[in-house]
Design a protein around this motif. Sequence first.
Motif, short mmCIF file in Angstrom:
data_model
loop_
_atom_site.label_atom_id
_atom_site.label_comp_id
_atom_site.label_asym_id
_atom_site.label_seq_id
_atom_site.Cartn_x
_atom_site.Cartn_y
_atom_site.Cartn_z
N ASN A 1 0.83 -1.22 0.00
CA ASN A 1 0.00 0.00 0.00
C ASN A 1 0.86 1.26 0.00
OD1 ASN A 1 -2.19 -1.71 0.10
ND2 ASN A 1 -2.67 -1.34 2.25
N CYS A 2 1.95 1.24 0.74
CA CYS A 2 2.85 2.40 0.81
C CYS A 2 3.46 2.71 -0.56
CB CYS A 2 3.96 2.17 1.82
SG CYS A 2 3.43 2.24 3.54
N GLU A 3 3.85 1.66 -1.29
CA GLU A 3 4.43 1.87 -2.61
C GLU A 3 3.39 2.49 -3.56
OE1 GLU A 3 7.48 1.71 -3.10
OE2 GLU A 3 8.36 0.16 -1.83
N PHE A 4 2.14 2.02 -3.47
CA PHE A 4 1.09 2.57 -4.31
C PHE A 4 0.81 4.03 -3.93
CE2 PHE A 4 -3.39 3.54 -5.14
CZ PHE A 4 -3.42 3.35 -6.51
N LYS A 5 0.77 4.32 -2.63
CA LYS A 5 0.53 5.70 -2.18
C LYS A 5 1.67 6.62 -2.60
CE LYS A 5 -2.04 4.15 1.85
NZ LYS A 5 -1.83 3.78 3.26
N ALA A 6 2.90 6.12 -2.57
CA ALA A 6 4.04 6.93 -3.00
C ALA A 6 3.92 7.29 -4.48
CB ALA A 6 5.34 6.18 -2.74
N HIS B 1 5.66 -1.76 -6.15
CA HIS B 1 4.33 -2.25 -5.80
C HIS B 1 4.10 -3.62 -6.43
CE1 HIS B 1 -0.12 -2.44 -6.53
NE2 HIS B 1 -0.14 -2.05 -5.28
N GLU B 2 4.45 -3.75 -7.70
CA GLU B 2 4.29 -5.03 -8.41
C GLU B 2 5.22 -6.10 -7.83
OE1 GLU B 2 5.13 -3.83 -12.40
OE2 GLU B 2 3.34 -2.56 -12.49
N GLN B 3 6.43 -5.70 -7.45
CA GLN B 3 7.38 -6.66 -6.87
C GLN B 3 6.87 -7.19 -5.53
OE1 GLN B 3 10.79 -4.02 -6.94
NE2 GLN B 3 11.74 -5.15 -8.63
#
Length: 199
Positions: free
Chosen positions: A34-39, A71-73
């Motif tokens: 979620n953090c990667e997507f929010k970034a 995010h995908e990783q």
Amino acid sequence: MLAEIHDFLGCRTPHAWVEAALADLTTLLLDHKNCEFKAASTALSMIARYPVHADVINMMSRLAREELVHHEQVMRLMKKRKIELQPLSAGRYASALRKQVRSHEPVKLVDTLVVGAFIEARSCERFEALVPHLDEELGRFYHGLLKSEARHYQGYLKLAYQHGDAADIAKVIERVRVAEAELIETPDPEFRFHSGVPA
């Protein structure tokens, strides 16, 4: 670079958080995803908000692409570990830091960039705290992310200095540093990637 990040942050990650993370890798990975997507979302929103700042657009475009790859990783790692996707409420960290951002321009841009630098620096420091305790696959992945988060921290801070006054930025950094350290060192009712000490 890690020494610079340690100096930038107001505290180190408490060991109690590391223990909580190791005990709940499912929540750690879900929230990390979620953090990667929010970034990535934050970077895209900054492109929309500052359409005349070519330096902001160029950095945020690159950053958004990189964060979506991360995010995908994480998604692939979760699938491999049979961790089901599920909704997870946001922690208090990012919303509390956003309260430190002044509401008028051009300082709103500068403050937003400084807050972004703190979030990336803390992510880097958290990966560093976790890596020695993780299995080989996850440890290798997080060690690789550590380097990119450090680069993102540098990028955010460089942009802040390009758009703001150094003396004002020093005050902003000190103000955000105190608020950020408090979020990391105080009891937190829910475990998240950027949460405080487990309550």
